[in-house]
Design a protein around this motif. Sequence first.
Motif, PDB file in Angstrom:
ATOM      1  N   GLU A 189       0.848  -1.192   0.000  1.00 33.98           N
ATOM      2  CA  GLU A 189       0.000   0.000   0.000  1.00 33.98           C
ATOM      3  C   GLU A 189       0.880   1.237   0.000  1.00 33.98           C
ATOM      4  OE1 GLU A 189      -3.773   0.605   2.452  1.00 33.98           O
ATOM      5  OE2 GLU A 189      -2.337   1.830   3.536  1.00 33.98           O
ATOM      6  N   PHE A 247     -10.765  -1.368 -12.067  1.00 32.53           N
ATOM      7  CA  PHE A 247     -10.591  -2.190 -10.869  1.00 32.53           C
ATOM      8  C   PHE A 247     -10.819  -3.659 -11.215  1.00 32.53           C
ATOM      9  CE2 PHE A 247     -12.179   1.898  -9.151  1.00 32.53           C
ATOM     10  CZ  PHE A 247     -11.089   2.213  -8.342  1.00 32.53           C
ATOM     11  N   LYS A 270      -5.230   2.086  -8.154  1.00 29.03           N
ATOM     12  CA  LYS A 270      -5.394   3.185  -7.212  1.00 29.03           C
ATOM     13  C   LYS A 270      -6.845   3.287  -6.785  1.00 29.03           C
ATOM     14  CE  LYS A 270      -4.124   8.041  -6.521  1.00 29.03           C
ATOM     15  NZ  LYS A 270      -3.464   9.207  -7.146  1.00 29.03           N
ATOM     16  N   LEU A 271      -7.086   3.241  -5.472  1.00 27.22           N
ATOM     17  CA  LEU A 271      -8.423   3.385  -4.925  1.00 27.22           C
ATOM     18  C   LEU A 271      -8.814   4.862  -4.882  1.00 27.22           C
ATOM     19  CD1 LEU A 271      -8.165   0.857  -1.965  1.00 27.22           C
ATOM     20  CD2 LEU A 271      -9.391   0.503  -4.113  1.00 27.22           C
ATOM     21  N   GLU A 272     -10.104   5.113  -4.691  1.00 27.69           N
ATOM     22  CA  GLU A 272     -10.594   6.483  -4.721  1.00 27.69           C
ATOM     23  C   GLU A 272     -10.268   7.270  -3.451  1.00 27.69           C
ATOM     24  OE1 GLU A 272     -14.626   6.759  -5.989  1.00 27.69           O
ATOM     25  OE2 GLU A 272     -14.266   5.620  -7.821  1.00 27.69           O
ATOM     26  N   TYR A 276     -13.974   1.887  -1.616  1.00 27.44           N
ATOM     27  CA  TYR A 276     -13.317   2.919  -2.429  1.00 27.44           C
ATOM     28  C   TYR A 276     -13.172   2.531  -3.898  1.00 27.44           C
ATOM     29  CZ  TYR A 276     -12.494   5.199   2.007  1.00 27.44           C
ATOM     30  OH  TYR A 276     -12.673   5.799   3.229  1.00 27.44           O
ATOM     31  N   SER A 277     -13.780   1.410  -4.290  1.00 17.56           N
ATOM     32  CA  SER A 277     -13.965   1.128  -5.715  1.00 17.56           C
ATOM     33  C   SER A 277     -15.444   1.279  -6.072  1.00 17.56           C
ATOM     34  CB  SER A 277     -13.506  -0.290  -6.060  1.00 17.56           C
ATOM     35  OG  SER A 277     -14.385  -1.261  -5.504  1.00 17.56           O
ATOM     36  N   ASP A 334     -12.012  -1.474   2.494  1.00 18.79           N
ATOM     37  CA  ASP A 334     -11.493  -0.367   1.677  1.00 18.79           C
ATOM     38  C   ASP A 334     -11.572  -0.689   0.198  1.00 18.79           C
ATOM     39  OD1 ASP A 334     -10.956   1.155   3.883  1.00 18.79           O
ATOM     40  OD2 ASP A 334      -8.788   0.840   3.865  1.00 18.79           O
ATOM     41  N   TYR A 335     -11.195  -1.911  -0.168  1.00 16.34           N
ATOM     42  CA  TYR A 335     -11.250  -2.304  -1.580  1.00 16.34           C
ATOM     43  C   TYR A 335     -12.649  -2.113  -2.140  1.00 16.34           C
ATOM     44  CZ  TYR A 335      -6.639  -4.606  -1.594  1.00 16.34           C
ATOM     45  OH  TYR A 335      -5.302  -4.883  -1.545  1.00 16.34           O
TER      46      TYR A 335
END
Length: 266
Positions: free
Chosen positions: A58, A134, A109-111, A160-161, A156-157
């Motif tokens: 990360e 994603f 890259k996540l949001e 934030y996707s 989070d995955y």
Amino acid sequence: MAIHFVYNGLENFLNVLRDQKLCAEQAGFDLLVFSKVEHDFLRRHEVMIEREKIRIFEYAPDKQQLILKMPIRALFVAQGLIFKYLTQQMTKVGMKDDDWMLLNGGDFKLENGCTVEPDLALYSMAGEKRTPLFPHIVFEIGISQSVEDLRRRGDDYIRYSKGKINAVICLHAPQNQSHISWVVYKAFRRPNQDQAFESVIWGRGLITFDKDDHSGQHGLPANITTTGPMTIPIGKGPPGTPDEVELIEESLVKITENFILRRWQG
């Protein structure tokens, strides 16, 4: 277990990395954490990262923190087993090689701004003109991380996707302990909240074993529970293209059992 360092320039970073590669498995840690890393570190050093085959766990620019995953044999064993299982599942539902892409450590890259590199990421290419932003299914294998760390990462995955990552499968294999567990997190959207996704536990299991005799005679896992059918959406494609893949509890159990046997057989 994670080992912490303060980033002190590229040359020092590479020296630390190369030194730690030699002792990670023997010393029993699988993560390196660098603090005070410049915001544009990844962009400026893309070639170096590729050349050194650095596994990014990360990068959080708001914290200026970079976490790297070290090459541990147990991780590669689990990756190989999961890769084989997913390949079989793709073939079973009639998907062709160009309908999907399974990356070992592909990053995205996540949001929330974090750049992450899961252990395995499956992208459905059916109906896509280019690589999706994603993956549809993500695997994380934790040795030094806690269950809570994996739970947060899975959420989070998905969050934030915005649900584009449909499922996160976590395999937790703590060092020097006699159990391995797996948990499947599924994307969930509450009614009247179109963009607000969160994760729910879809299925889970636990295997305990006797690591002293290395026999692997650990029987069936305990406390398996599920909260819904174990099928994962894999994206919409042209007519006739399957849009889901089965995730069978027994297969996850088999993966975990094989992981135990191969891990303790060296």
